[in-house]
Design a protein around this motif. Sequence first.
Motif, PDB file in Angstrom:
ATOM      1  N   ILE A   1       1.296 -17.762 -57.281  1.00 46.86           N
ATOM      2  CA  ILE A   1       0.503 -17.898 -56.059  1.00 46.86           C
ATOM      3  C   ILE A   1       1.089 -18.995 -55.165  1.00 46.86           C
ATOM      4  O   ILE A   1       1.181 -18.833 -53.948  1.00 46.86           O
ATOM      5  N   SER A   2       1.502 -20.102 -55.770  1.00 50.97           N
ATOM      6  CA  SER A   2       2.094 -21.198 -54.991  1.00 50.97           C
ATOM      7  C   SER A   2       3.347 -20.730 -54.253  1.00 50.97           C
ATOM      8  O   SER A   2       3.531 -21.035 -53.068  1.00 50.97           O
ATOM      9  N   ASN A   3       4.199 -19.989 -54.944  1.00 54.23           N
ATOM     10  CA  ASN A   3       5.415 -19.474 -54.310  1.00 54.23           C
ATOM     11  C   ASN A   3       5.081 -18.522 -53.165  1.00 54.23           C
ATOM     12  O   ASN A   3       5.724 -18.554 -52.115  1.00 54.23           O
ATOM     13  N   LEU A   4       4.096 -17.688 -53.381  1.00 50.00           N
ATOM     14  CA  LEU A   4       3.658 -16.758 -52.349  1.00 50.00           C
ATOM     15  C   LEU A   4       3.162 -17.517 -51.118  1.00 50.00           C
ATOM     16  O   LEU A   4       3.538 -17.209 -49.979  1.00 50.00           O
ATOM     17  N   LEU A   5       2.338 -18.529 -51.339  1.00 47.28           N
ATOM     18  CA  LEU A   5       1.784 -19.301 -50.228  1.00 47.28           C
ATOM     19  C   LEU A   5       2.858 -20.132 -49.522  1.00 47.28           C
ATOM     20  O   LEU A   5       2.815 -20.301 -48.306  1.00 47.28           O
TER      21      LEU A   5
ATOM     22  N   SER B   1      -8.373 -17.446 -49.243  1.00 44.85           N
ATOM     23  CA  SER B   1      -9.006 -17.146 -50.531  1.00 44.85           C
ATOM     24  C   SER B   1      -8.133 -17.587 -51.694  1.00 44.85           C
ATOM     25  O   SER B   1      -8.631 -18.100 -52.705  1.00 44.85           O
ATOM     26  N   LEU B   2      -6.828 -17.400 -51.556  1.00 46.33           N
ATOM     27  CA  LEU B   2      -5.912 -17.833 -52.617  1.00 46.33           C
ATOM     28  C   LEU B   2      -5.921 -19.357 -52.754  1.00 46.33           C
ATOM     29  O   LEU B   2      -5.858 -19.880 -53.869  1.00 46.33           O
ATOM     30  N   LEU B   3      -5.987 -20.063 -51.637  1.00 45.51           N
ATOM     31  CA  LEU B   3      -6.078 -21.527 -51.703  1.00 45.51           C
ATOM     32  C   LEU B   3      -7.334 -21.951 -52.456  1.00 45.51           C
ATOM     33  O   LEU B   3      -7.292 -22.876 -53.278  1.00 45.51           O
ATOM     34  N   ASP B   4      -8.446 -21.284 -52.179  1.00 47.60           N
ATOM     35  CA  ASP B   4      -9.701 -21.600 -52.876  1.00 47.60           C
ATOM     36  C   ASP B   4      -9.600 -21.284 -54.363  1.00 47.60           C
ATOM     37  O   ASP B   4     -10.144 -21.989 -55.200  1.00 47.60           O
ATOM     38  N   LEU B   5      -8.880 -20.234 -54.681  1.00 43.28           N
ATOM     39  CA  LEU B   5      -8.746 -19.772 -56.061  1.00 43.28           C
ATOM     40  C   LEU B   5      -7.899 -20.713 -56.918  1.00 43.28           C
ATOM     41  O   LEU B   5      -8.119 -20.831 -58.123  1.00 43.28           O
ATOM     42  N   LEU B   6      -6.942 -21.389 -56.317  1.00 40.05           N
ATOM     43  CA  LEU B   6      -6.001 -22.226 -57.071  1.00 40.05           C
ATOM     44  C   LEU B   6      -6.681 -23.240 -57.988  1.00 40.05           C
ATOM     45  O   LEU B   6      -6.201 -23.503 -59.085  1.00 40.05           O
ATOM     46  N   ALA B   7      -7.770 -23.823 -57.550  1.00 40.63           N
ATOM     47  CA  ALA B   7      -8.450 -24.850 -58.338  1.00 40.63           C
ATOM     48  C   ALA B   7      -9.030 -24.302 -59.642  1.00 40.63           C
ATOM     49  O   ALA B   7      -9.222 -25.057 -60.597  1.00 40.63           O
TER      50      ALA B   7
ATOM     51  N   THR C   1      -9.446  -9.889 -57.695  1.00 42.60           N
ATOM     52  CA  THR C   1      -9.795  -9.471 -59.055  1.00 42.60           C
ATOM     53  C   THR C   1      -8.526  -9.274 -59.877  1.00 42.60           C
ATOM     54  O   THR C   1      -8.451  -9.695 -61.036  1.00 42.60           O
ATOM     55  N   LYS C   2      -7.511  -8.651 -59.275  1.00 42.51           N
ATOM     56  CA  LYS C   2      -6.239  -8.462 -59.977  1.00 42.51           C
ATOM     57  C   LYS C   2      -5.616  -9.811 -60.328  1.00 42.51           C
ATOM     58  O   LYS C   2      -5.104  -9.996 -61.433  1.00 42.51           O
ATOM     59  N   ILE C   3      -5.640 -10.731 -59.403  1.00 42.49           N
ATOM     60  CA  ILE C   3      -5.048 -12.050 -59.653  1.00 42.49           C
ATOM     61  C   ILE C   3      -5.805 -12.774 -60.756  1.00 42.49           C
ATOM     62  O   ILE C   3      -5.202 -13.415 -61.622  1.00 42.49           O
ATOM     63  N   ASN C   4      -7.113 -12.679 -60.753  1.00 45.29           N
ATOM     64  CA  ASN C   4      -7.938 -13.339 -61.770  1.00 45.29           C
ATOM     65  C   ASN C   4      -7.893 -12.655 -63.120  1.00 45.29           C
ATOM     66  O   ASN C   4      -8.346 -13.218 -64.121  1.00 45.29           O
ATOM     67  N   SER C   5      -7.340 -11.454 -63.183  1.00 45.97           N
ATOM     68  CA  SER C   5      -7.369 -10.674 -64.423  1.00 45.97           C
ATOM     69  C   SER C   5      -6.549 -11.295 -65.550  1.00 45.97           C
ATOM     70  O   SER C   5      -6.836 -11.086 -66.720  1.00 45.97           O
ATOM     71  N   GLY C   6      -5.507 -12.045 -65.187  1.00 46.28           N
ATOM     72  CA  GLY C   6      -4.625 -12.591 -66.213  1.00 46.28           C
ATOM     73  C   GLY C   6      -3.574 -11.596 -66.667  1.00 46.28           C
ATOM     74  O   GLY C   6      -2.676 -11.924 -67.424  1.00 46.28           O
ATOM     75  N   ASP C   7      -3.659 -10.361 -66.195  1.00 44.80           N
ATOM     76  CA  ASP C   7      -2.710  -9.310 -66.541  1.00 44.80           C
ATOM     77  C   ASP C   7      -1.499  -9.427 -65.617  1.00 44.80           C
ATOM     78  O   ASP C   7      -1.612  -9.282 -64.394  1.00 44.80           O
TER      79      ASP C   7
END
Length: 165
Positions: free
Chosen positions: A54-58, A37-43, A9-15
């Motif tokens: 997120i890419s750097n984190l992964l 979950s982050l991989l699924d979220l990237l799209a 939710t925090k990642i999707n917040s845009g904040d």
Amino acid sequence: MENKTEILTKINSGDALLIAEAVQTIQESGDLNIAASLLDLLANIKDTHVITTISNLLADIKETRFRELLIQKLQNTTDTNTQSILLRIIWESSLDYSPYLTTFLHLLQEENFAVAFEASTVIENMVHNLSDEQFEQLHELLHRFPEEKAYLIENIHEEMNCKEK
């Protein structure tokens, strides 16, 4: 670790502040479940800064089991933008993806320029990790490579020449 739903939710917040908090939480105590979950979220993310974060984190994940998750996602994704992002994570990673050479060769040959370019970068970075058999496979394919895509394999050739020396 915080609840996975809260982190997403925090990642999707845009904040930017909430995203930074989520990334810090993942870095400190993340697991492969959140990575999947982050991989699924990237799209679904449109903000390039969030995608980069997120890419750097992964790409920093050192757990070898992550390779299978990432490759599976790459093989099941038809969206070229998402494929490019996943390939970028791979070539920025310190994990050895050479067992998946055929996957990258397929993308190099069959996909559009953006995906093929990212695949060529992955292959270029793995040349020194290839087995002798894989090296020969790559060598054979590159000699049969279509002339119109030759510019995509120039750096791979250079790396292969360095390995042969």
